[in-house]
Enzyme design. Sequence first.
Site, PDB file in Angstrom:
ATOM      1  N   ASP A  54       0.752  -9.583   3.892  1.00  0.00           N
ATOM      2  CA  ASP A  54      -0.901  -9.291   4.824  1.00  0.00           C
ATOM      3  C   ASP A  54      -2.287  -9.580   4.485  1.00  0.00           C
ATOM      4  O   ASP A  54      -3.130  -9.981   4.465  1.00  0.00           O
ATOM      5  CB  ASP A  54      -1.081  -7.931   5.464  1.00  0.00           C
ATOM      6  CG  ASP A  54       1.111  -8.034   7.167  1.00  0.00           C
ATOM      7  OD1 ASP A  54       1.381  -9.009   6.951  1.00  0.00           O
ATOM      8  OD2 ASP A  54       0.843  -7.357   7.385  1.00  0.00           O
TER       9      ASP A  54
ATOM     10  N   THR B 210       1.997  -7.584  -0.850  1.00  0.00           N
ATOM     11  CA  THR B 210       1.869  -7.572   0.590  1.00  0.00           C
ATOM     12  C   THR B 210       1.239  -9.079   1.175  1.00  0.00           C
ATOM     13  O   THR B 210       0.681  -9.989   0.726  1.00  0.00           O
ATOM     14  CB  THR B 210       0.648  -6.507   1.044  1.00  0.00           C
ATOM     15  OG1 THR B 210       0.237  -7.232   1.672  1.00  0.00           O
ATOM     16  CG2 THR B 210      -0.488  -6.870   0.166  1.00  0.00           C
TER      17      THR B 210
ATOM     18  N   ARG C  90      -0.184  -7.512   9.939  1.00  0.00           N
ATOM     19  CA  ARG C  90      -0.447  -6.362  11.105  1.00  0.00           C
ATOM     20  C   ARG C  90      -1.640  -5.393  11.665  1.00  0.00           C
ATOM     21  O   ARG C  90      -1.768  -5.395  12.542  1.00  0.00           O
ATOM     22  CB  ARG C  90       0.239  -4.857  10.154  1.00  0.00           C
ATOM     23  CG  ARG C  90       2.183  -3.902  10.607  1.00  0.00           C
ATOM     24  CD  ARG C  90       2.941  -3.302   9.989  1.00  0.00           C
ATOM     25  NE  ARG C  90       2.954  -3.445   8.661  1.00  0.00           N
ATOM     26  CZ  ARG C  90       3.979  -2.940   8.451  1.00  0.00           C
ATOM     27  NH1 ARG C  90       4.470  -2.231   9.813  1.00  0.00           N
ATOM     28  NH2 ARG C  90       4.417  -2.484   7.535  1.00  0.00           N
TER      29      ARG C  90
ATOM     30  N   MET D 278       2.270 -13.414  10.703  1.00  0.00           N
ATOM     31  CA  MET D 278       2.360 -11.825  10.129  1.00  0.00           C
ATOM     32  C   MET D 278       1.211 -11.174   9.948  1.00  0.00           C
ATOM     33  O   MET D 278       0.380 -12.351   9.912  1.00  0.00           O
ATOM     34  CB  MET D 278       3.328 -11.790   8.874  1.00  0.00           C
ATOM     35  CG  MET D 278       4.918 -11.281   9.495  1.00  0.00           C
ATOM     36  SD  MET D 278       5.871 -11.093   8.015  1.00  0.00           S
ATOM     37  CE  MET D 278       7.045 -10.574   8.526  1.00  0.00           C
TER      38      MET D 278
ATOM     39  N   ASP E 225       0.850  -0.982   0.238  1.00  0.00           N
ATOM     40  CA  ASP E 225      -0.281   0.172   0.244  1.00  0.00           C
ATOM     41  C   ASP E 225       1.028   0.985  -0.268  1.00  0.00           C
ATOM     42  O   ASP E 225       0.514   2.193  -1.108  1.00  0.00           O
ATOM     43  CB  ASP E 225      -1.105  -0.409   1.212  1.00  0.00           C
ATOM     44  CG  ASP E 225      -0.231  -0.372   2.184  1.00  0.00           C
ATOM     45  OD1 ASP E 225       1.057  -0.799   2.593  1.00  0.00           O
ATOM     46  OD2 ASP E 225      -0.756  -0.276   3.948  1.00  0.00           O
TER      47      ASP E 225
END
Length: 544
Positions: free
Chosen positions: A272, A270, A317, A315, A242
């Site tokens: 995530d 990403t 966030r 992982m 992002d």
Amino acid sequence: MGSIPALPSVPTVKSSLAPEPRDRPAAGPGKQNNGAAAAPRVGSSLSAAGGSAGVSDMAKKKIVTGDAGYILEDVPHFSDYLPNLPTYSNPLQDNPSYSVVKQYFVHVDDTVPQKVVVHKDSPRGVHFRRAGPRQRVYFEADDVQACIVTCGGLCPGLNTVIREIVCGLYHMYGVKRVLGINGGYRGFYARNTVPLDPKIVNDIHKRGGTILGTSRGGHDTKKIVDSIQDRGINQVYIIGGDGTQRGASLIFEEVRRRGLKVAVAGIPKTIDNDIPVIDKSFGFDTAVEEAQRAINAAHVEAESVENGIGLVKLMGRNSGFIAMYATLASRDVDCCLIPESPFYLEGAGGLFEYIEKRLKENGHMVIVIAEGAGQELMSQSNQSLDNGKDASGNKLFQDVGLWISQKIKDHFSQRGKMGITLKYIDPTYMIRAIPSIASDNVYCTLLAQSCVHGTMAGYTGFTSGLVNGRQTYIPFYRITEKQNNVVITDRMWARLLSSTNQPSFWSPKDVIEDKREEEPPTELLDDRSCCAENDLVGLGKGTG
Ligand SMILES: Nc1ncnc2c1ncn2[C@@H]1O[C@H](COP(=O)(O)OP(=O)(O)O)[C@@H](O)[C@H]1O
Ligand SMILES: O=P(O)(O)OC[C@H]1O[C@](O)(COP(=O)(O)O)[C@@H](O)[C@@H]1O
Ligand SMILES: [Mg+2]
């Protein structure tokens, strides 16, 4: 969406669903066959794109509307700000591998719906431009000077994307000049470049990490665009998450402000899976697969002792997708804690009560926790702890795995409580650093090739991404305006709760409030049907 002023010069045209003929005549002098001209009604919203940080008023939305509530959120094209550029026939039509493919070129009107579940009377909704090769291209092979940069955290598949951009440019379009920018954005102005060709990148998909290196911070738009100009670069491939795509958007705006014929394209990265709109990010499947090893180890440790607890941190966030999917895949996990689902430790319905119950029932248990989970609990219990931010401005988290391990140990060491043995495993960087698995490699290839087709066709200011199983071009603002999160009132989280039997830690009132969500997130496995002709059949799609 706001009001969309219709451009008087563009007639209202009904979209034709007929495929573009292979031998369609080339656009005549002064005409660009870029797809935008075939749009029914085109408008350009002057509102700031999504209002996200780093995206200025210049990032105008390019919206096309059609019948029955059809909306195309289109991507910029050279012809928007550089009129009368020459075009060339696509060399793929003479390429023995591709020239036999029926309808190889994408029809100018092809778009992909964002939502595939619709009601009889519902509007057709938002669409994105379908990715793929166009009949006319805006670059001659010898004129292209491309560059590739990787930014942000590592993710399995980065090297595959680099490889496939280089090989795609070389083998499909005859482009020989590709530069690697070393060490992320700051590499544009602070490091030497490396030449890339198919031989150099031949084996890199078998390695983890990125051969170009990466970094956080260091985004200086002016210096980067100066470097692009100085080096004569006219295609910029930016691989990152992002933050990176926000930076790419600024580079695109500056390029357009300077009136440069430089295509700026992003490839979403990403681990995530926190990027919205796209079905999923590359490397995600690899991460879920590799997480199984850690979960298995935690399970073996836990079941080998009396009242054993195996705790694995994964992982994530702000988005708990890896934890959720790793849990669902494993079936050995008794509790999954993610940032989107607040939880509490003490009292009725709390984590400690559940652990005690589970140990009494089964003698051992496995807990998976995403790194961003429980941050508010940690700051409540130790308010002075603020880890600050990384060089890109991302908040740095305290280690929730260590914290919760200690909390559980402290709780069960109290008098009268059962004795436990807890083993904490943090495999996060081991997971991130491995090469991508086969399915991710295929996905990376399609993303990279789509991106190459788009820039060659004169599109710019876009991210290539998979939407409902189809490769698309998505405007930067749609990628950066919000984050993809697990929606805990969706079926997927319910599936997880029913597979682990963990408490939801939510009261019915909380659930009702959360239902006010406007738009469902992109999900990897949901109830959307999967069309047989998907660009990537079976990828990230399941029957649920
Ligand atoms: N709002 C922003 N504007 C411009 N550049 C940004 C912005 N946010 C992040 N970047 C740059 O993008 C790069 C990667 O960002 P980061 O947040 O670390 O990773 P990711 O792209 O994976 O989210 C960094 O070099 C950072 O400086
Ligand atoms: O230690 P680093 O490299 O700063 O990164 C840690 C973070 O990177 C991530 O893998 C995500 O990185 P990106 O935002 O760059 O995609 C998170 O899961 C993790 O919190
Ligand atoms: Mg990020």
